[in-house]
Scaffold this active site. Sequence first.
Site, PDB file in Angstrom:
ATOM      1  N   GLY A   8       0.837  -1.206   0.000  1.00 16.24           N
ATOM      2  CA  GLY A   8       0.000   0.000   0.000  1.00 16.24           C
ATOM      3  C   GLY A   8       0.868   1.251   0.000  1.00 16.24           C
ATOM      4  O   GLY A   8       0.525   2.270   0.611  1.00 16.24           O
ATOM      5  N   GLY A  11      -0.532   4.824  -0.985  1.00 14.60           N
ATOM      6  CA  GLY A  11      -1.686   5.373  -0.268  1.00 14.60           C
ATOM      7  C   GLY A  11      -1.327   6.555   0.626  1.00 14.60           C
ATOM      8  O   GLY A  11      -0.199   7.060   0.587  1.00 14.60           O
ATOM      9  N   GLN A  12      -2.294   6.969   1.443  1.00 14.99           N
ATOM     10  CA  GLN A  12      -2.115   8.175   2.272  1.00 14.99           C
ATOM     11  C   GLN A  12      -0.910   8.051   3.207  1.00 14.99           C
ATOM     12  O   GLN A  12      -0.081   8.953   3.275  1.00 14.99           O
ATOM     13  CB  GLN A  12      -3.383   8.435   3.110  1.00 14.99           C
ATOM     14  CG  GLN A  12      -3.327   9.759   3.860  1.00 14.99           C
ATOM     15  CD  GLN A  12      -4.207   9.793   5.112  1.00 14.99           C
ATOM     16  OE1 GLN A  12      -4.764   8.786   5.531  1.00 14.99           O
ATOM     17  NE2 GLN A  12      -4.334  10.973   5.695  1.00 14.99           N
ATOM     18  N   ILE A  35      -0.618  -1.742  -6.137  1.00 10.13           N
ATOM     19  CA  ILE A  35      -1.509  -2.545  -6.984  1.00 10.13           C
ATOM     20  C   ILE A  35      -1.673  -1.845  -8.330  1.00 10.13           C
ATOM     21  O   ILE A  35      -1.481  -0.623  -8.427  1.00 10.13           O
ATOM     22  CB  ILE A  35      -2.897  -2.785  -6.333  1.00 10.13           C
ATOM     23  CG1 ILE A  35      -3.516  -1.461  -5.874  1.00 10.13           C
ATOM     24  CG2 ILE A  35      -2.814  -3.787  -5.204  1.00 10.13           C
ATOM     25  CD1 ILE A  35      -4.973  -1.585  -5.478  1.00 10.13           C
ATOM     26  N   TYR A 143     -15.519  -1.362   9.369  1.00 11.28           N
ATOM     27  CA  TYR A 143     -14.129  -0.897   9.514  1.00 11.28           C
ATOM     28  C   TYR A 143     -13.615  -1.252  10.915  1.00 11.28           C
ATOM     29  O   TYR A 143     -12.537  -1.834  11.071  1.00 11.28           O
ATOM     30  CB  TYR A 143     -14.105   0.614   9.295  1.00 11.28           C
ATOM     31  CG  TYR A 143     -12.739   1.257   9.375  1.00 11.28           C
ATOM     32  CD1 TYR A 143     -11.774   1.012   8.423  1.00 11.28           C
ATOM     33  CD2 TYR A 143     -12.437   2.153  10.405  1.00 11.28           C
ATOM     34  CE1 TYR A 143     -10.529   1.621   8.492  1.00 11.28           C
ATOM     35  CE2 TYR A 143     -11.201   2.780  10.475  1.00 11.28           C
ATOM     36  CZ  TYR A 143     -10.247   2.503   9.517  1.00 11.28           C
ATOM     37  OH  TYR A 143      -9.020   3.119   9.587  1.00 11.28           O
ATOM     38  N   LYS A 147     -10.799  -3.842  12.193  1.00  4.25           N
ATOM     39  CA  LYS A 147      -9.624  -3.373  12.950  1.00  4.25           C
ATOM     40  C   LYS A 147      -9.444  -4.156  14.260  1.00  4.25           C
ATOM     41  O   LYS A 147      -8.324  -4.473  14.647  1.00  4.25           O
ATOM     42  CB  LYS A 147      -9.723  -1.864  13.234  1.00  4.25           C
ATOM     43  CG  LYS A 147      -9.502  -1.007  11.994  1.00  4.25           C
ATOM     44  CD  LYS A 147      -8.145  -1.241  11.367  1.00  4.25           C
ATOM     45  CE  LYS A 147      -7.864  -0.393  10.156  1.00  4.25           C
ATOM     46  NZ  LYS A 147      -6.657  -0.809   9.423  1.00  4.25           N
TER      47      LYS A 147
END
Length: 318
Positions: A8, A11-12, A35, A143, A147
Amino acid sequence: MKNILVIGATGQIGSELTMKLRSIYGNEHVVAGYITGAEPKGELKESGPAEICDVTDAAGIEGVVKKHQIDAIYNLAALLSVVAESKPKLAWKIGIDGLWNVLEVARMNNCAVFTPSSIGSFGPETPHDNTPQDTIQRPITIYGVSKVTTELLSDYYHKKYGVDTRSVRFPGLISYVTPPGGGTTDYAVDIYYSAVRGEKFICPIAAGTYMDMMYMPDALNACVQLMEADPTRLIHRNGFNIASMSFDPEGILAAIRKYKPEFEMEYKVEPLKQANADSWPNSLDDICARQEWNWKPQYNLDTMTVDMLEKLKVKLLG
Ligand code: AKB
């Protein structure tokens, strides 16, 4: 850690964490996993190795781990809270089936693993103020469910197989580099963009809704510091409460108005975001992170605001 894989990486968090890790461990030692459709660009692409690495493809992850002799994986693949709610099955596939793949590869190849948790792992029954490290975690979002599962599965792999798993519960992360997408706390990033562009900000979260937030440089330090921490001092592993500031929309508005008195904000509350925010803590107690690995943030709301306004001015207005 000698060779690191960031899953990832575009990403952010990944786009900044990969560069930070390269500055510490050397460019060639940090592989940017991405990806198709989210390829690295610019400095991220030029400065070090990159490989396609889809968290849902265990064989693909193992191939990259073996090719680059990886001994630590930062697994950042996840959907944020709002988008996860609209695609719960995909959120599970990426967050949990993906985590399973990473943990299995780590177990077979002797890698340490960092997989972030979040303030979203808490729920309405959690004590909302000064939320303790060990407390009720009954989230009401997919979410949050993923988590909590992340934390439990990571602890399980540590206890059962000795995999060196570690993580933090991230608050809302604020950065001028890569914008977040589909989170509940995104408003605290978007508001700075509006302020710098000279636009009125439409706030999706109601006044009086407090959430923990953190400036990205502190979040990146937390990742590195925890992964470098002496394991004999770690009583907890997955995941540590970390905190640096908590504010509501009025608080961040006031912080920005100190430097931009003309800035305007209006409320148009979005029910899903508000429901998420209402079920999350107002503020976390991060004493365990402070005691077990010397966590200490550098930024508060005012110093972050000064930096965000300065950096976004250069980015958006040149
Ligand atoms: C989100 O809002 O979904 C994330 C988080 C707090 O985990 N920023």
